[in-house]
Design a protein around this motif. Structure first.
Motif, PDB file in Angstrom:
ATOM      1  N   ALA A  10       0.861  -1.143  -0.033  1.00 31.04           N
ATOM      2  CA  ALA A  10      -0.071  -0.108  -0.018  1.00 31.04           C
ATOM      3  C   ALA A  10       0.946   1.408  -0.085  1.00 31.04           C
ATOM      4  CB  ALA A  10      -0.863  -0.007   1.154  1.00 31.04           C
ATOM      5  N   LYS A  11       2.031   0.951   0.963  1.00 33.61           N
ATOM      6  CA  LYS A  11       2.994   2.403   0.829  1.00 33.61           C
ATOM      7  C   LYS A  11       3.192   2.801  -0.625  1.00 33.61           C
ATOM      8  CE  LYS A  11       4.317   2.115   5.710  1.00 33.61           C
ATOM      9  NZ  LYS A  11       3.443   0.717   6.056  1.00 33.61           N
ATOM     10  N   GLN A  12       3.764   1.606  -1.525  1.00 32.34           N
ATOM     11  CA  GLN A  12       4.070   1.693  -2.878  1.00 32.34           C
ATOM     12  C   GLN A  12       3.246   2.211  -3.689  1.00 32.34           C
ATOM     13  OE1 GLN A  12       6.078  -2.363  -2.286  1.00 32.34           O
ATOM     14  NE2 GLN A  12       7.474  -1.148  -3.621  1.00 32.34           N
ATOM     15  N   ASP A  13       1.935   1.430  -3.651  1.00 36.89           N
ATOM     16  CA  ASP A  13       0.884   1.863  -4.586  1.00 36.89           C
ATOM     17  C   ASP A  13       0.434   3.121  -4.614  1.00 36.89           C
ATOM     18  OD1 ASP A  13       1.459  -0.943  -5.465  1.00 36.89           O
ATOM     19  OD2 ASP A  13      -0.403  -1.834  -4.417  1.00 36.89           O
ATOM     20  N   MET A  14      -0.135   3.327  -3.086  1.00 35.33           N
ATOM     21  CA  MET A  14      -0.852   4.462  -2.937  1.00 35.33           C
ATOM     22  C   MET A  14       0.033   5.827  -2.969  1.00 35.33           C
ATOM     23  SD  MET A  14      -3.609   3.078  -0.409  1.00 35.33           S
ATOM     24  CE  MET A  14      -4.617   4.637  -0.132  1.00 35.33           C
ATOM     25  N   LEU A  15       1.153   5.642  -2.414  1.00 35.74           N
ATOM     26  CA  LEU A  15       2.099   6.920  -1.967  1.00 35.74           C
ATOM     27  C   LEU A  15       3.278   7.036  -2.954  1.00 35.74           C
ATOM     28  CD1 LEU A  15       1.863   6.793   2.081  1.00 35.74           C
ATOM     29  CD2 LEU A  15       0.628   8.083   0.167  1.00 35.74           C
ATOM     30  N   GLY A  16       3.862   5.785  -3.557  1.00 33.34           N
ATOM     31  CA  GLY A  16       4.914   5.996  -4.218  1.00 33.34           C
ATOM     32  C   GLY A  16       6.445   5.708  -3.385  1.00 33.34           C
ATOM     33  N   VAL A  17       6.125   5.187  -2.228  1.00 31.43           N
ATOM     34  CA  VAL A  17       7.400   4.790  -1.593  1.00 31.43           C
ATOM     35  C   VAL A  17       7.956   3.819  -2.287  1.00 31.43           C
ATOM     36  CG1 VAL A  17       8.265   3.561   0.411  1.00 31.43           C
ATOM     37  CG2 VAL A  17       6.144   5.205   0.772  1.00 31.43           C
ATOM     38  N   GLN A  18       9.284   4.096  -2.509  1.00 31.29           N
ATOM     39  CA  GLN A  18      10.097   3.217  -3.370  1.00 31.29           C
ATOM     40  C   GLN A  18      10.443   1.670  -2.836  1.00 31.29           C
ATOM     41  OE1 GLN A  18      11.240   4.221  -6.741  1.00 31.29           O
ATOM     42  NE2 GLN A  18       9.584   5.725  -6.047  1.00 31.29           N
ATOM     43  N   LYS A  19      10.450   0.839  -3.396  1.00 34.07           N
ATOM     44  CA  LYS A  19      10.784  -0.667  -3.021  1.00 34.07           C
ATOM     45  C   LYS A  19      12.318  -0.691  -2.407  1.00 34.07           C
ATOM     46  CE  LYS A  19      10.820  -5.513  -4.297  1.00 34.07           C
ATOM     47  NZ  LYS A  19      11.723  -5.975  -3.438  1.00 34.07           N
ATOM     48  N   ALA A  20      12.828  -0.010  -3.017  1.00 35.88           N
ATOM     49  CA  ALA A  20      14.493  -0.066  -2.520  1.00 35.88           C
ATOM     50  C   ALA A  20      14.466   0.590  -1.155  1.00 35.88           C
ATOM     51  CB  ALA A  20      15.344   0.697  -3.710  1.00 35.88           C
ATOM     52  N   THR A  21      13.932   1.785  -1.068  1.00 35.54           N
ATOM     53  CA  THR A  21      13.914   2.463   0.458  1.00 35.54           C
ATOM     54  C   THR A  21      13.273   1.455   1.452  1.00 35.54           C
ATOM     55  OG1 THR A  21      13.205   4.585  -0.720  1.00 35.54           O
ATOM     56  CG2 THR A  21      13.079   4.477   1.589  1.00 35.54           C
ATOM     57  N   LEU A  22      12.241   0.955   1.115  1.00 35.19           N
ATOM     58  CA  LEU A  22      11.786  -0.054   1.929  1.00 35.19           C
ATOM     59  C   LEU A  22      12.767  -1.132   2.311  1.00 35.19           C
ATOM     60  CD1 LEU A  22       8.058  -0.318   0.570  1.00 35.19           C
ATOM     61  CD2 LEU A  22       8.566   0.288   3.039  1.00 35.19           C
TER      62      LEU A  22
ATOM     63  N   THR B 124      15.965  -1.186   1.911  1.00 33.87           N
ATOM     64  CA  THR B 124      17.002  -0.633   2.521  1.00 33.87           C
ATOM     65  C   THR B 124      16.918  -0.401   3.883  1.00 33.87           C
ATOM     66  OG1 THR B 124      18.012   0.095   0.430  1.00 33.87           O
ATOM     67  CG2 THR B 124      18.947   0.908   2.365  1.00 33.87           C
ATOM     68  N   TYR B 125      15.853   0.278   4.248  1.00 37.90           N
ATOM     69  CA  TYR B 125      15.813   0.717   5.558  1.00 37.90           C
ATOM     70  C   TYR B 125      14.459   0.295   6.420  1.00 37.90           C
ATOM     71  CZ  TYR B 125      18.616   4.491   3.310  1.00 37.90           C
ATOM     72  OH  TYR B 125      19.421   5.092   2.804  1.00 37.90           O
ATOM     73  N   GLY B 126      13.781  -0.359   5.861  1.00 42.05           N
ATOM     74  CA  GLY B 126      12.596  -0.875   6.350  1.00 42.05           C
ATOM     75  C   GLY B 126      11.482   0.018   6.735  1.00 42.05           C
ATOM     76  N   ALA B 127      10.151  -0.428   6.819  1.00 41.15           N
ATOM     77  CA  ALA B 127       8.834   0.328   6.839  1.00 41.15           C
ATOM     78  C   ALA B 127       9.186   1.359   7.783  1.00 41.15           C
ATOM     79  CB  ALA B 127       7.881  -0.408   6.980  1.00 41.15           C
ATOM     80  N   VAL B 128       9.577   0.882   9.032  1.00 44.67           N
ATOM     81  CA  VAL B 128       9.628   1.986  10.186  1.00 44.67           C
ATOM     82  C   VAL B 128      11.341   2.578  10.138  1.00 44.67           C
ATOM     83  CG1 VAL B 128       9.818   2.264  12.687  1.00 44.67           C
ATOM     84  CG2 VAL B 128       8.444   0.553  11.659  1.00 44.67           C
ATOM     85  N   SER B 129      11.094   3.812   9.364  1.00 42.84           N
ATOM     86  CA  SER B 129      12.361   4.499   9.202  1.00 42.84           C
ATOM     87  C   SER B 129      11.929   6.104   8.952  1.00 42.84           C
ATOM     88  CB  SER B 129      13.286   3.875   8.125  1.00 42.84           C
ATOM     89  OG  SER B 129      12.324   4.103   6.793  1.00 42.84           O
ATOM     90  N   GLU B 130      12.945   6.839   9.026  1.00 44.18           N
ATOM     91  CA  GLU B 130      12.522   8.398   8.753  1.00 44.18           C
ATOM     92  C   GLU B 130      12.644   8.698   7.012  1.00 44.18           C
ATOM     93  OE1 GLU B 130      15.482  10.754  10.847  1.00 44.18           O
ATOM     94  OE2 GLU B 130      14.296  10.610  12.762  1.00 44.18           O
ATOM     95  N   GLN B 131      13.465   7.597   6.550  1.00 42.79           N
ATOM     96  CA  GLN B 131      13.367   7.553   5.013  1.00 42.79           C
ATOM     97  C   GLN B 131      12.057   7.030   4.489  1.00 42.79           C
ATOM     98  OE1 GLN B 131      15.532   6.130   7.087  1.00 42.79           O
ATOM     99  NE2 GLN B 131      17.435   6.839   6.470  1.00 42.79           N
TER     100      GLN B 131
END
Length: 161
Positions: free
Chosen positions: A54-66, A68-75
């Motif tokens: 959902a973070k990726q589909d709805m908000l455009g959060v990058q898979k690489a960011t997830l 690398t840093y995990g969902a619970v991250s400032e990035q």
């Protein structure tokens, strides 16, 4: 408790719209804002993005960011807030991603919540350690903190204007 009516009045006076991107709070911030009659002229929309997909589909959060840093991250919190801003009519957005519990890990303990605030070209991120208060209390503390961040963002916009 943050006075949601005061936040809405502040935004109304400035012609600002609000948006949220919530994970561990599951829409609490949006629910609290919409408990106030007339909030629809200020609160544009909320994204409940509990899963990484959902973070990726709805908000455009990058898979690489997830990855690398995990969902619970400032990035991720930053990308959530920016994504909500880009995908709404909001002038200010807040994002929340954290570990409400029970449980956690050595590296990401229960009660760790990351926040993002986006308005204009400004992106602010921070992490709060609420501790192992229990799921309900962590979620409530995170929602209150997000409302405080929205208030600070609205106040900063009034100073810039």
């Amino acid at each position: 408790m943050i006075d949601t009516s005061a936040l809405l009045d502040l935004c109304r006076a400035q012609g600002l719209k609000l948006g949220t991107a919530e994970s561990c709070t599951g829409g609490m911030v949006g629910a609290w804002l919409t408990e106030v009659p007339g909030s629809s002229d200020v609160f544009d929309r909320g994204f409940i993005t509990y899963s990484n997909a959902a973070k990726q589909d709805m908000l455009g959060v990058q898979k690489a960011t997830l990855d690398t840093y995990g969902a619970v991250s400032e990035q991720v919190a930053a990308e959530m807030a920016v994504g909500a801003l880009a995908r709404s009519q909001a002038d200010i957005t807040v994002s929340i991603t954290g570990i409400a519990g029970p449980g956690g890990s050595e590296h990401k303990p229960e009660g760790r919540v990351c926040f993002g605030l986006a308005h204009g070209d400004i992106i602010h991120v921070e992490t709060q350690e609420f501790g192992a208060l229990g799921r309900d209390k962590v979620r409530a503390a995170a929602a209150k903190h997000a409302l405080m961040l929205l208030t600070q963002g609205a106040e900063a916009r009034s100073v810039q204007a």
